[in-house]
Design a protein around this motif. Sequence first.
Motif, PDB file in Angstrom:
ATOM      1  N   HIS A  68      -6.620   5.657   2.904  1.00  0.00           N
ATOM      2  CA  HIS A  68      -6.076   6.988   3.147  1.00  0.00           C
ATOM      3  C   HIS A  68      -4.785   7.171   2.356  1.00  0.00           C
ATOM      4  CE1 HIS A  68      -9.006   7.995   6.186  1.00  0.00           C
ATOM      5  NE2 HIS A  68      -8.763   6.862   6.821  1.00  0.00           N
ATOM      6  N   HIS A  69      -4.676   8.325   1.738  1.00  0.00           N
ATOM      7  CA  HIS A  69      -3.544   8.577   0.844  1.00  0.00           C
ATOM      8  C   HIS A  69      -2.205   8.533   1.570  1.00  0.00           C
ATOM      9  CE1 HIS A  69      -1.022  10.902  -2.046  1.00  0.00           C
ATOM     10  NE2 HIS A  69      -1.760  10.257  -2.925  1.00  0.00           N
ATOM     11  N   ASP A  70      -2.204   8.792   2.865  1.00  0.00           N
ATOM     12  CA  ASP A  70      -0.946   8.818   3.611  1.00  0.00           C
ATOM     13  C   ASP A  70      -0.714   7.550   4.428  1.00  0.00           C
ATOM     14  OD1 ASP A  70      -3.051   9.270   5.273  1.00  0.00           O
ATOM     15  OD2 ASP A  70      -2.133  10.912   6.407  1.00  0.00           O
ATOM     16  N   SER A  71      -1.520   6.518   4.202  1.00  0.00           N
ATOM     17  CA  SER A  71      -1.355   5.281   4.971  1.00  0.00           C
ATOM     18  C   SER A  71      -0.257   4.413   4.363  1.00  0.00           C
ATOM     19  CB  SER A  71      -2.668   4.498   5.012  1.00  0.00           C
ATOM     20  OG  SER A  71      -2.988   3.998   3.725  1.00  0.00           O
ATOM     21  N   PRO A  72       0.470   3.654   5.192  1.00  0.00           N
ATOM     22  CA  PRO A  72       1.522   2.766   4.665  1.00  0.00           C
ATOM     23  C   PRO A  72       0.978   1.729   3.684  1.00  0.00           C
ATOM     24  CG  PRO A  72       1.741   3.028   7.047  1.00  0.00           C
ATOM     25  CD  PRO A  72       0.434   3.649   6.663  1.00  0.00           C
ATOM     26  N   TYR A 120      -1.528   2.045   1.639  1.00  0.00           N
ATOM     27  CA  TYR A 120      -1.802   2.684   0.342  1.00  0.00           C
ATOM     28  C   TYR A 120      -0.545   2.699  -0.517  1.00  0.00           C
ATOM     29  CZ  TYR A 120      -3.131   6.137  -3.151  1.00  0.00           C
ATOM     30  OH  TYR A 120      -3.384   6.759  -4.342  1.00  0.00           O
ATOM     31  N   TRP A 121       0.547   3.166   0.054  1.00  0.00           N
ATOM     32  CA  TRP A 121       1.769   3.294  -0.733  1.00  0.00           C
ATOM     33  C   TRP A 121       2.396   1.946  -1.035  1.00  0.00           C
ATOM     34  CZ3 TRP A 121       2.420   7.328  -3.440  1.00  0.00           C
ATOM     35  CH2 TRP A 121       1.875   8.542  -3.014  1.00  0.00           C
ATOM     36  N   LYS A 122       2.196   0.975  -0.162  1.00  0.00           N
ATOM     37  CA  LYS A 122       2.693  -0.378  -0.432  1.00  0.00           C
ATOM     38  C   LYS A 122       1.993  -0.969  -1.654  1.00  0.00           C
ATOM     39  CE  LYS A 122       2.940  -5.008   1.594  1.00  0.00           C
ATOM     40  NZ  LYS A 122       2.613  -5.845   2.790  1.00  0.00           N
ATOM     41  N   LEU A 123       0.660  -0.855  -1.688  1.00  0.00           N
ATOM     42  CA  LEU A 123      -0.103  -1.397  -2.813  1.00  0.00           C
ATOM     43  C   LEU A 123       0.112  -0.573  -4.075  1.00  0.00           C
ATOM     44  CD1 LEU A 123      -3.467  -2.298  -1.030  1.00  0.00           C
ATOM     45  CD2 LEU A 123      -1.556  -3.809  -1.578  1.00  0.00           C
ATOM     46  N   HIS A 124       0.167   0.746  -3.907  1.00  0.00           N
ATOM     47  CA  HIS A 124       0.354   1.622  -5.068  1.00  0.00           C
ATOM     48  C   HIS A 124       1.705   1.350  -5.732  1.00  0.00           C
ATOM     49  CE1 HIS A 124      -0.840   4.965  -7.536  1.00  0.00           C
ATOM     50  NE2 HIS A 124       0.275   5.624  -7.291  1.00  0.00           N
ATOM     51  N   LYS A 125       2.709   1.076  -4.926  1.00  0.00           N
ATOM     52  CA  LYS A 125       4.033   0.750  -5.460  1.00  0.00           C
ATOM     53  C   LYS A 125       3.982  -0.546  -6.261  1.00  0.00           C
ATOM     54  CE  LYS A 125       8.796  -0.211  -4.009  1.00  0.00           C
ATOM     55  NZ  LYS A 125       9.707  -0.359  -2.838  1.00  0.00           N
ATOM     56  N   ARG A 126       3.270  -1.537  -5.739  1.00  0.00           N
ATOM     57  CA  ARG A 126       3.138  -2.811  -6.459  1.00  0.00           C
ATOM     58  C   ARG A 126       2.454  -2.609  -7.808  1.00  0.00           C
ATOM     59  NH1 ARG A 126       0.246  -6.795  -2.346  1.00  0.00           N
ATOM     60  NH2 ARG A 126      -0.317  -7.729  -4.368  1.00  0.00           N
ATOM     61  N   LEU A 127       1.414  -1.793  -7.830  1.00  0.00           N
ATOM     62  CA  LEU A 127       0.688  -1.551  -9.078  1.00  0.00           C
ATOM     63  C   LEU A 127       1.555  -0.786 -10.076  1.00  0.00           C
ATOM     64  CD1 LEU A 127      -2.846  -0.615  -7.664  1.00  0.00           C
ATOM     65  CD2 LEU A 127      -2.076  -2.819  -8.551  1.00  0.00           C
ATOM     66  N   LEU A 128       2.304   0.185  -9.592  1.00  0.00           N
ATOM     67  CA  LEU A 128       3.186   0.947 -10.485  1.00  0.00           C
ATOM     68  C   LEU A 128       4.283   0.056 -11.066  1.00  0.00           C
ATOM     69  CD1 LEU A 128       3.602   4.313  -8.525  1.00  0.00           C
ATOM     70  CD2 LEU A 128       2.397   3.967 -10.693  1.00  0.00           C
ATOM     71  N   GLN A 129       4.807  -0.856 -10.262  1.00  0.00           N
ATOM     72  CA  GLN A 129       5.838  -1.777 -10.750  1.00  0.00           C
ATOM     73  C   GLN A 129       5.272  -2.694 -11.834  1.00  0.00           C
ATOM     74  OE1 GLN A 129       7.046  -3.608  -7.057  1.00  0.00           O
ATOM     75  NE2 GLN A 129       8.764  -2.196  -6.763  1.00  0.00           N
ATOM     76  N   ALA A 130       4.023  -3.133 -11.647  1.00  0.00           N
ATOM     77  CA  ALA A 130       3.385  -3.976 -12.663  1.00  0.00           C
ATOM     78  C   ALA A 130       3.175  -3.198 -13.955  1.00  0.00           C
ATOM     79  CB  ALA A 130       2.049  -4.500 -12.129  1.00  0.00           C
TER      80      ALA A 130
END
Length: 240
Positions: A179-183, A185-195
């Motif tokens: 879910h786009h608003d799940s914690p 999602y944003w935790k993993l998405h942040k890790r991918l963006l940092q990479a």
Amino acid sequence: MAEPQGQPANYLARISEWADSHLTVLRNISTGMAIAGIILFAKSIKLTTKFTSALDIPVEFIEKNVKLRGRLCHITEKGLEVEHVPISLPFLSSLQRKWQSNGVLLVRLAGVELTPNAMVWLQEELKPAQMMWFQLLGREDLVLDCLILVNKGRFFSVCLNEEILRQGLGKTTRIEGLHHDSPLYWKLHKRLLQAELKALKKNKGIWKEESYFEKLRDHISNNKFVQKLKQFANWLRIHI
């Protein structure tokens, strides 16, 4: 009157004597019951079940983002074909193999859009029959969207999703299944963006900047006057 009082003691003595003489049998029975209980419990929560299709995996496993262990079979454009390796019970591994069927799971790296060079990199980095862990994030028909972890050495593991982005071999996309608003999602998405940002800063892969001479060459080749000169030269070559 003494004899009736001694009868219970005699019964207890006989029971104790029988138990001592059959101690091994009792131990085997209790061990067998314990093993049977473990097997029934493991099967009830599907810990020992080998999944050969994405549709076989319970919805609860995906909702709880369970990690499964697997063995790499093939690298394809659609994803990694992985053979699920379930938990094996002591002394029963050979029996478990008889219950298990053959088949592979199609696992896709969640949140990453791969480039053609990423396929080459995966083929170079991953060994045949490489063992890996894949964390279930979502399911689309017969495809599983996962975070994939592989061991590098005895005490170090690498997330392939992040490593491909760090090498500049892909771009971050939406993580399907979460879910786009799940914690999470944003935790993993942040890790991918940092990479991905690390690759951008180091000019790696698709983020590599062209040199001055490469830019100059492209500018000249795209110049309309130069293109007309090339066309005129080709015309002369044909007609003279």
